[in-house]
Design a protein around this motif. Structure first.
Motif, PDB file in Angstrom:
ATOM      1  N   GLU A   1       0.864  -1.175  -0.165  1.00 28.51           N
ATOM      2  CA  GLU A   1      -0.046   0.017  -0.127  1.00 28.51           C
ATOM      3  C   GLU A   1       0.796   1.286   0.056  1.00 28.51           C
ATOM      4  OE1 GLU A   1      -2.576  -0.228   3.329  1.00 28.51           O
ATOM      5  OE2 GLU A   1      -3.785  -1.961   2.530  1.00 28.51           O
ATOM      6  N   CYS A   2       2.131   0.995  -0.057  1.00 24.68           N
ATOM      7  CA  CYS A   2       3.050   2.300  -0.018  1.00 24.68           C
ATOM      8  C   CYS A   2       3.657   2.390  -1.204  1.00 24.68           C
ATOM      9  CB  CYS A   2       4.258   2.191   0.872  1.00 24.68           C
ATOM     10  SG  CYS A   2       5.405   3.428   0.568  1.00 24.68           S
ATOM     11  N   GLN A   3       3.108   3.515  -2.135  1.00 24.87           N
ATOM     12  CA  GLN A   3       3.519   3.840  -3.409  1.00 24.87           C
ATOM     13  C   GLN A   3       4.159   5.203  -3.664  1.00 24.87           C
ATOM     14  OE1 GLN A   3       0.509   4.752  -6.965  1.00 24.87           O
ATOM     15  NE2 GLN A   3       0.525   2.378  -6.589  1.00 24.87           N
ATOM     16  N   PHE A   4       5.250   5.038  -4.589  1.00 26.27           N
ATOM     17  CA  PHE A   4       5.751   6.623  -4.652  1.00 26.27           C
ATOM     18  C   PHE A   4       5.255   7.027  -5.978  1.00 26.27           C
ATOM     19  CE2 PHE A   4       9.919   8.289  -6.233  1.00 26.27           C
ATOM     20  CZ  PHE A   4       9.706   9.705  -6.081  1.00 26.27           C
ATOM     21  N   ARG A   5       4.902   8.106  -6.154  1.00 23.73           N
ATOM     22  CA  ARG A   5       4.493   8.766  -7.491  1.00 23.73           C
ATOM     23  C   ARG A   5       5.242   9.967  -7.688  1.00 23.73           C
ATOM     24  NH1 ARG A   5      -1.120   8.829  -5.689  1.00 23.73           N
ATOM     25  NH2 ARG A   5      -0.449  10.598  -4.711  1.00 23.73           N
ATOM     26  N   PHE A   6       5.396  10.449  -9.185  1.00 22.52           N
ATOM     27  CA  PHE A   6       6.182  11.365  -9.457  1.00 22.52           C
ATOM     28  C   PHE A   6       6.101  11.573 -11.092  1.00 22.52           C
ATOM     29  CE2 PHE A   6       8.466   7.303 -10.184  1.00 22.52           C
ATOM     30  CZ  PHE A   6       9.099   7.419 -11.148  1.00 22.52           C
TER      31      PHE A   6
ATOM     32  N   THR B   1       5.697   3.583  -8.585  1.00 22.63           N
ATOM     33  CA  THR B   1       6.059   2.462  -8.058  1.00 22.63           C
ATOM     34  C   THR B   1       5.819   1.877  -6.821  1.00 22.63           C
ATOM     35  OG1 THR B   1       8.309   1.083  -7.860  1.00 22.63           O
ATOM     36  CG2 THR B   1       8.352   3.220  -7.264  1.00 22.63           C
ATOM     37  N   ILE B   2       5.410   0.695  -6.620  1.00 25.21           N
ATOM     38  CA  ILE B   2       4.844   0.305  -5.195  1.00 25.21           C
ATOM     39  C   ILE B   2       6.461  -0.268  -4.420  1.00 25.21           C
ATOM     40  CG2 ILE B   2       3.897  -1.766  -3.842  1.00 25.21           C
ATOM     41  CD1 ILE B   2       1.865  -1.851  -6.129  1.00 25.21           C
ATOM     42  N   LEU B   3       6.236   0.169  -3.103  1.00 25.59           N
ATOM     43  CA  LEU B   3       7.613   0.029  -2.205  1.00 25.59           C
ATOM     44  C   LEU B   3       7.496  -0.925  -1.339  1.00 25.59           C
ATOM     45  CD1 LEU B   3       8.643   3.731  -1.807  1.00 25.59           C
ATOM     46  CD2 LEU B   3       9.475   2.314  -3.411  1.00 25.59           C
ATOM     47  N   LYS B   4       8.248  -2.058  -1.256  1.00 34.34           N
ATOM     48  CA  LYS B   4       8.086  -3.101  -0.219  1.00 34.34           C
ATOM     49  C   LYS B   4       9.492  -3.412   0.199  1.00 34.34           C
ATOM     50  CE  LYS B   4       4.161  -5.611  -2.237  1.00 34.34           C
ATOM     51  NZ  LYS B   4       3.647  -7.178  -2.785  1.00 34.34           N
ATOM     52  N   VAL B   5       9.590  -2.974   1.473  1.00 36.64           N
ATOM     53  CA  VAL B   5      11.001  -2.861   2.219  1.00 36.64           C
ATOM     54  C   VAL B   5      11.057  -3.523   3.538  1.00 36.64           C
ATOM     55  CG1 VAL B   5      13.210  -1.923   2.403  1.00 36.64           C
ATOM     56  CG2 VAL B   5      11.666  -1.278   0.572  1.00 36.64           C
ATOM     57  N   GLN B   6      11.505  -4.603   4.011  1.00 31.95           N
ATOM     58  CA  GLN B   6      11.346  -5.067   5.227  1.00 31.95           C
ATOM     59  C   GLN B   6      11.907  -4.576   6.429  1.00 31.95           C
ATOM     60  OE1 GLN B   6      12.213  -9.180   5.039  1.00 31.95           O
ATOM     61  NE2 GLN B   6      10.493  -9.786   3.782  1.00 31.95           N
TER      62      GLN B   6
ATOM     63  N   GLY C   1       0.042   4.915   2.633  1.00 30.87           N
ATOM     64  CA  GLY C   1       0.784   3.527   3.051  1.00 30.87           C
ATOM     65  C   GLY C   1       2.060   3.585   3.439  1.00 30.87           C
ATOM     66  N   CYS C   2       2.869   4.818   3.115  1.00 33.27           N
ATOM     67  CA  CYS C   2       4.136   5.226   3.497  1.00 33.27           C
ATOM     68  C   CYS C   2       4.160   6.101   4.684  1.00 33.27           C
ATOM     69  CB  CYS C   2       4.892   5.898   2.332  1.00 33.27           C
ATOM     70  SG  CYS C   2       4.427   4.886   0.649  1.00 33.27           S
ATOM     71  N   GLN C   3       4.796   5.631   5.757  1.00 33.07           N
ATOM     72  CA  GLN C   3       5.041   6.197   7.002  1.00 33.07           C
ATOM     73  C   GLN C   3       6.617   6.678   7.081  1.00 33.07           C
ATOM     74  OE1 GLN C   3       2.393   7.326   8.755  1.00 33.07           O
ATOM     75  NE2 GLN C   3       1.208   6.685   7.124  1.00 33.07           N
ATOM     76  N   LEU C   4       6.973   7.714   7.511  1.00 32.35           N
ATOM     77  CA  LEU C   4       8.101   8.152   7.851  1.00 32.35           C
ATOM     78  C   LEU C   4       8.693   7.436   9.188  1.00 32.35           C
ATOM     79  CD1 LEU C   4       7.965  12.167   7.126  1.00 32.35           C
ATOM     80  CD2 LEU C   4       9.232  10.199   5.872  1.00 32.35           C
ATOM     81  N   GLN C   5       9.723   7.064   9.373  1.00 28.90           N
ATOM     82  CA  GLN C   5      10.599   6.678  10.450  1.00 28.90           C
ATOM     83  C   GLN C   5      10.973   7.374  11.373  1.00 28.90           C
ATOM     84  OE1 GLN C   5      10.847   3.267  10.897  1.00 28.90           O
ATOM     85  NE2 GLN C   5      12.412   3.116  12.351  1.00 28.90           N
ATOM     86  N   ILE C   6      10.785   7.330  12.646  1.00 30.32           N
ATOM     87  CA  ILE C   6      10.959   8.153  13.654  1.00 30.32           C
ATOM     88  C   ILE C   6      12.463   7.946  13.644  1.00 30.32           C
ATOM     89  CG2 ILE C   6      10.893   8.293  16.179  1.00 30.32           C
ATOM     90  CD1 ILE C   6       8.579   6.698  16.483  1.00 30.32           C
ATOM     91  N   THR C   7      13.421   7.423  13.691  1.00 32.50           N
ATOM     92  CA  THR C   7      14.711   7.376  13.316  1.00 32.50           C
ATOM     93  C   THR C   7      15.119   8.032  11.783  1.00 32.50           C
ATOM     94  OG1 THR C   7      15.162   5.327  14.425  1.00 32.50           O
ATOM     95  CG2 THR C   7      17.059   6.200  13.168  1.00 32.50           C
ATOM     96  N   ALA C   8      15.867   9.347  12.282  1.00 31.61           N
ATOM     97  CA  ALA C   8      16.008  10.212  10.874  1.00 31.61           C
ATOM     98  C   ALA C   8      17.005   9.841  10.048  1.00 31.61           C
ATOM     99  CB  ALA C   8      16.436  11.633  11.618  1.00 31.61           C
TER     100      ALA C   8
END
Length: 372
Positions: A255-260, A303-308, A337-344
């Motif tokens: 559900e995380c998608q990057f559009r440009f 593009t759909i992003l799937k990273v563990q 569906g894309c969320q920023l990580q607390i760790t910068a």
């Protein structure tokens, strides 16, 4: 047939250079999907130019298309030009120039047509599995929400975009690259530019400017900024430039998608690549790529992003064989569906003490069979 009629550029009388104009009727507005098509013919006249401009009600002009002069010959070449969403009135203007040649011009156009230029029909939601209902009664796919394109026709698909993280149109001078940063491991850097800064010649630049973006995607004018890849000297073939996103949280749901939106136009366009990485300076995973010239228009990429693991996204431009390969990127966004990580920041890559045979001058860190 020989009995049909076409519009042909008449011979000029100027001693060095002159131009002719063909102006359309006023057009009130167009939808985001709007494009025009026409046939182009030129055989004897190898030096004259032909370009298509949009002239708004205030007489401000925006170049939409230039004939690359690769169409010479006794045949008609089909041409397609994207207009996109236009909210106010304008006219289309063909401008042809000659350079003092004694040869009569035979530059001609025919079969000029508009396609998908009206707003979608109110109430027609068939074919959409999960439609978004616009305020004006139109329907569009949910995937088209908050992507810097007025697909509804009343811009309601661009409202309430708070959940769409890292939306960037490059319009803010205070944060010219938004939250993105340059990758110091690349050979050179992307720039924030406007079309009027790149193509700063006079009306006669139709002869010269046959590559790169003339306008941004957000505003559709030469005054709008975008991310620009300048491939002129001292850049060398296969040199790369990369920008890096903030850190995102792991995502495997799809559900995380990057559009440009991207612009790739010119004889020497090489490739535009989208990567992810989980380590600073570590291996890059290719998730999207496009190569070669795609026409003088802004195109939508997804593009759909799937990273563990926590990750970053990188936008890479590769320089081609020569300088006519400038590229542009504009209006980037990530779905909810894309969320920023607390760790910068990401952890650094652990370097090996033994050199890899897969390294070269443009890849600073390499693993076996993996792009770095």
């Amino acid at each position: 047939t020989t009995k049909g009629f076409v519009m042909t550029v008449a011979g000029g009388s100027g001693s060095f250079a002159g131009s002719s104009r063909l102006v359309s009727e006023r057009i009130a507005a167009t939808a985001a999907s709007c494009r025009i098509t026409f046939g182009l013919y030129r055989n004897r006249d190898k030096d004259g130019t032909l370009a298509l401009y949009l002239e708004d009600d205030s007489k401000y002009t925006t170049k939409l298309w230039t004939d690359p002069r690769t169409t010479i010959g006794r045949t008609w070449t089909p041409i397609s030009v994207s207009l996109g969403r236009r909210r106010s009135g304008f006219r289309l203007v063909f401008i042809s120039t000659h350079v003092g040649s004694t040869i009569s011009s035979d530059i001609s156009i025919d079969d000029f047509k508009f396609f998908e230029c009206n707003a979608q029909t109110v109430g027609h939601c068939e074919g959409f599995t999960d439609p978004f209902n616009c305020s004006n009664g139109n329907c569009i796919p949910q995937d088209n929400l908050c992507d810097f394109s007025d697909d509804c026709g009343d811009n309601t698909d661009e409202y309430n975009c708070e959940k769409y993280v890292q939306m960037c149109s490059f319009e803010n001078k205070a944060e010219p690259f938004c939250s993105w940063s340059h990758d110091d491991d690349a050979d050179f850097k992307w720039q924030r530019m406007r079309g009027e800064q790149i193509n700063n010649f006079d009306w006669y630049d139709d002869w010269w400017q046959l590559y790169g973006p003339d306008r941004d995607h957000t505003l559709g004018t030469p005054q709008g900024p975008f991310l620009f890849l300048d491939t002129s000297a001292p850049r060398k073939p296969n040199d790369t430039a990369r920008v890096v996103s903030p850190v995102f949280a792991p995502t495997t749901s799809g559900e995380c998608q990057f559009r440009f939106w991207y612009h790739m136009y010119g004889y020497d366009v090489a490739s535009l690549n989208i990567y992810t990485r989980t380590l600073v300076g570590g291996p890059l995973t290719l998730v999207w790529s496009q190569s070669h010239s795609r026409g003088d228009e802004w195109l939508r990429g997804t593009t759909i992003l799937k990273v563990q693991q926590p990750f970053q996204v990188l936008i890479e431009g590769v320089r081609g064989n020569s300088y006519e390969g400038d590229m542009g990127v504009d209006d980037i966004s990530f779905t909810p569906g894309c969320q920023l990580q607390i760790t910068a920041t990401l952890p650094p890559f652990a370097y090996s003490t033994s050199p890899s045979p897969y390294c070269n001058s443009t890849h600073s860190h390499c693993l076996q069979n993996t792009r770095q």
